[in-house]
Write a protein that holds these residues in place. Structure first.
Motif, mmCIF file in Angstrom:
data_model
loop_
_atom_site.group_PDB
_atom_site.id
_atom_site.type_symbol
_atom_site.label_atom_id
_atom_site.label_comp_id
_atom_site.label_asym_id
_atom_site.label_seq_id
_atom_site.Cartn_x
_atom_site.Cartn_y
_atom_site.Cartn_z
ATOM 1 N N LYS A 33 0.747 -1.235 0.115
ATOM 2 C CA LYS A 33 0.095 0.095 -0.037
ATOM 3 C C LYS A 33 1.025 1.106 0.093
ATOM 4 O O LYS A 33 1.935 1.132 0.679
ATOM 5 N N PHE A 34 0.265 2.305 -0.780
ATOM 6 C CA PHE A 34 1.106 3.497 -0.676
ATOM 7 C C PHE A 34 0.068 4.721 -0.264
ATOM 8 O O PHE A 34 -1.192 4.606 -0.295
ATOM 9 N N PHE A 35 0.454 5.761 0.629
ATOM 10 C CA PHE A 35 -0.493 6.805 0.944
ATOM 11 C C PHE A 35 0.072 8.173 0.536
ATOM 12 O O PHE A 35 1.217 8.455 0.250
ATOM 13 N N ALA A 36 -0.817 8.974 0.533
ATOM 14 C CA ALA A 36 -0.756 10.377 0.519
ATOM 15 C C ALA A 36 0.068 10.842 -1.050
ATOM 16 O O ALA A 36 -0.112 10.277 -1.932
ATOM 17 N N SER A 37 1.100 11.803 -0.581
ATOM 18 C CA SER A 37 1.726 12.398 -1.975
ATOM 19 C C SER A 37 2.331 11.141 -2.714
ATOM 20 O O SER A 37 2.682 11.168 -3.834
ATOM 21 N N ARG A 51 1.389 7.889 -2.983
ATOM 22 C CA ARG A 51 0.207 7.393 -3.876
ATOM 23 C C ARG A 51 0.017 8.104 -5.140
ATOM 24 O O ARG A 51 0.061 7.711 -6.084
ATOM 25 N N GLU A 52 -0.056 9.378 -4.906
ATOM 26 C CA GLU A 52 -0.156 10.346 -6.003
ATOM 27 C C GLU A 52 1.166 10.278 -7.196
ATOM 28 O O GLU A 52 0.705 10.206 -8.397
ATOM 29 N N ALA A 93 5.820 0.508 7.003
ATOM 30 C CA ALA A 93 5.231 -0.412 8.224
ATOM 31 C C ALA A 93 4.851 -1.903 7.471
ATOM 32 O O ALA A 93 4.624 -2.044 6.416
ATOM 33 N N MET A 117 0.789 -3.027 9.815
ATOM 34 C CA MET A 117 0.237 -1.930 10.562
ATOM 35 C C MET A 117 1.119 -1.483 11.651
ATOM 36 O O MET A 117 0.879 -1.071 12.730
ATOM 37 N N GLU A 144 1.188 -7.493 4.816
ATOM 38 C CA GLU A 144 0.771 -6.335 4.233
ATOM 39 C C GLU A 144 1.871 -5.184 4.438
ATOM 40 O O GLU A 144 2.260 -5.079 5.557
ATOM 41 N N ALA A 150 3.269 -1.160 3.950
ATOM 42 C CA ALA A 150 2.916 0.016 3.592
ATOM 43 C C ALA A 150 4.090 0.875 3.535
ATOM 44 O O ALA A 150 5.016 0.896 4.153
ATOM 45 N N PHE A 160 5.116 5.261 3.048
ATOM 46 C CA PHE A 160 4.375 6.571 3.178
ATOM 47 C C PHE A 160 5.213 7.692 3.608
ATOM 48 O O PHE A 160 6.355 7.467 3.933
ATOM 49 N N VAL A 194 4.751 11.900 8.235
ATOM 50 C CA VAL A 194 3.380 12.239 8.776
ATOM 51 C C VAL A 194 2.942 13.807 9.207
ATOM 52 O O VAL A 194 3.973 14.193 9.808
ATOM 53 N N THR A 195 1.663 14.171 8.988
ATOM 54 C CA THR A 195 1.494 15.609 9.405
ATOM 55 C C THR A 195 0.286 15.833 10.001
ATOM 56 O O THR A 195 -0.486 16.616 9.602
ATOM 57 N N GLY A 196 -0.027 14.767 10.901
ATOM 58 C CA GLY A 196 -1.466 14.891 11.652
ATOM 59 C C GLY A 196 -1.208 16.078 12.702
ATOM 60 O O GLY A 196 -0.352 16.770 12.883
#
Lengths: 78, 144
Positions: A7-11, A13-14, A51, A54, A68, A70, A72, A75-77
Motif C-alpha cells: 500500500k502507498f499513501f498520500a503524496s 500514492r499520487e 510498516a 500496520m 501487508e 505500507a 508513506f 506524517v503531518t497529523g
C-alpha cells in the motif's frame, strides 16, 4: 506462490499513481526488496516510512507472504 | 481510555464534557485534567488555505493511537486519556484534534498530554493536503 499486499499513501500514492498493488513471491523479502520489486528497481528513498501489518518497521525487516506492507511520506497529523 | 477518528466536525468542549460523564468511577480520584486542542488555521507557510483533506491509514492509525494511549497510561501516574482526531475534509476554524489526560496531580497530567500530542504529530499516520486559492492542492511536507 503467495502474495504480499503493498500500500502507498498520500503524496507517494499520487506520485506512483497507485494506492495498492499485489506482489507474488514464494520466499520472504525485506521491505527494501518489496519496494524495489514494485517500483522498477529504484532503491527505497531514505525519507519514506515503512510498516508491516500496520506496525512501523525498518527497511531491512523481513516480509512474509501474506503480509501487508505500507510505504508513506513523513506524517503531518494533529 | 478512548481513541476515535471522526469525519464529522465536533465541539471539543462538549465532547470532553460528555466523555467525562463516563468517568463516574473516577470522580474524587482525579484532581487535574489537561487538554490540547488543535484547530485548523486559514493560513500556512505564507499562503491562504481554504480547506484541507486529512488522509489516514485505516486500521494502522487507530492501532497506533491505541498503543500510544496505553504507553502514556503505563508511563505516567494518570487515570485516563482521550484522543479524538478528524479525518477527511476539514475547514478553517474546525477542531482537528482533541487530547486529554486525567490524573490525581497536574505534573503527570501535563506531561502525558504533551507526550500524546507530540507523538501523534510525529508518528501517527495522518497526512494533510491543503486546498489553496484557485483550487491549487499542496501536501504538507512536515510537522513542526
Amino acid at each position: 506462490m503467495m502474495t504480499i499486499t503493498v500500500k502507498f499513501f498520500a503524496s507517494l500514492r499520487e506520485q506512483l499513481g497507485k494506492s495498492e498493488t499485489l506482489l507474488s513471491t514464494s520466499k520472504p523479502l525485506t521491505v527494501s526488496q518489496v519496494w524495489s520489486q514494485v517500483c522498477d528497481n529504484i532503491s527505497l528513498p531514505a525519507h519514506i516510512l515503512t510498516a508491516v501489518n500496520m506496525e512501523y518497521v525498518e527497511a531491512n525487516t523481513l516480509v512474509n507472504p501474506g503480509d501487508e506492507v505500507a510505504f508513506f511520506p513523513p506524517v503531518t497529523g494533529g | 481510555m478512548k481513541v476515535e477518528l471522526t469525519s464529522q466536525p465536533f465541539n471539543p468542549w462538549t465532547t470532553l464534557q460528555a466523555y467525562e460523564t463516563t468517568l463516574s468511577a473516577q470522580i474524587g480520584k482525579y484532581g487535574a485534567v489537561t487538554t490540547f486542542t488543535g484547530t485548523m488555521r486559514d493560513f500556512n507557510q505564507g499562503e491562504d488555505v481554504q480547506a484541507m483533506y486529512l488522509e489516514h491509514y485505516p486500521g494502522m492509525t487507530e492501532k497506533y493511537l491505541q498503543q500510544l494511549s496505553h504507553t502514556a497510561l503505563q508511563r505516567w501516574d494518570i487515570l485516563d486519556t482521550l484522543v479524538i482526531h478528524r479525518v477527511g475534509e476539514i475547514h478553517p476554524g474546525e477542531t482537528i484534534v482533541l487530547v486529554a489526560a486525567w490524573a490525581s496531580h497536574r505534573a503527570p497530567a501535563f506531561e502525558a498530554c504533551r507526550y500524546l500530542i507530540e507523538e501523534l504529530k510525529h508518528r501517527a499516520p495522518f497526512w494533510k493536503r491543503e486546498t489553496l486559492g484557485g483550487e491549487k492542492m499542496r501536501w504538507v511536507e512536515s510537522n513542526g
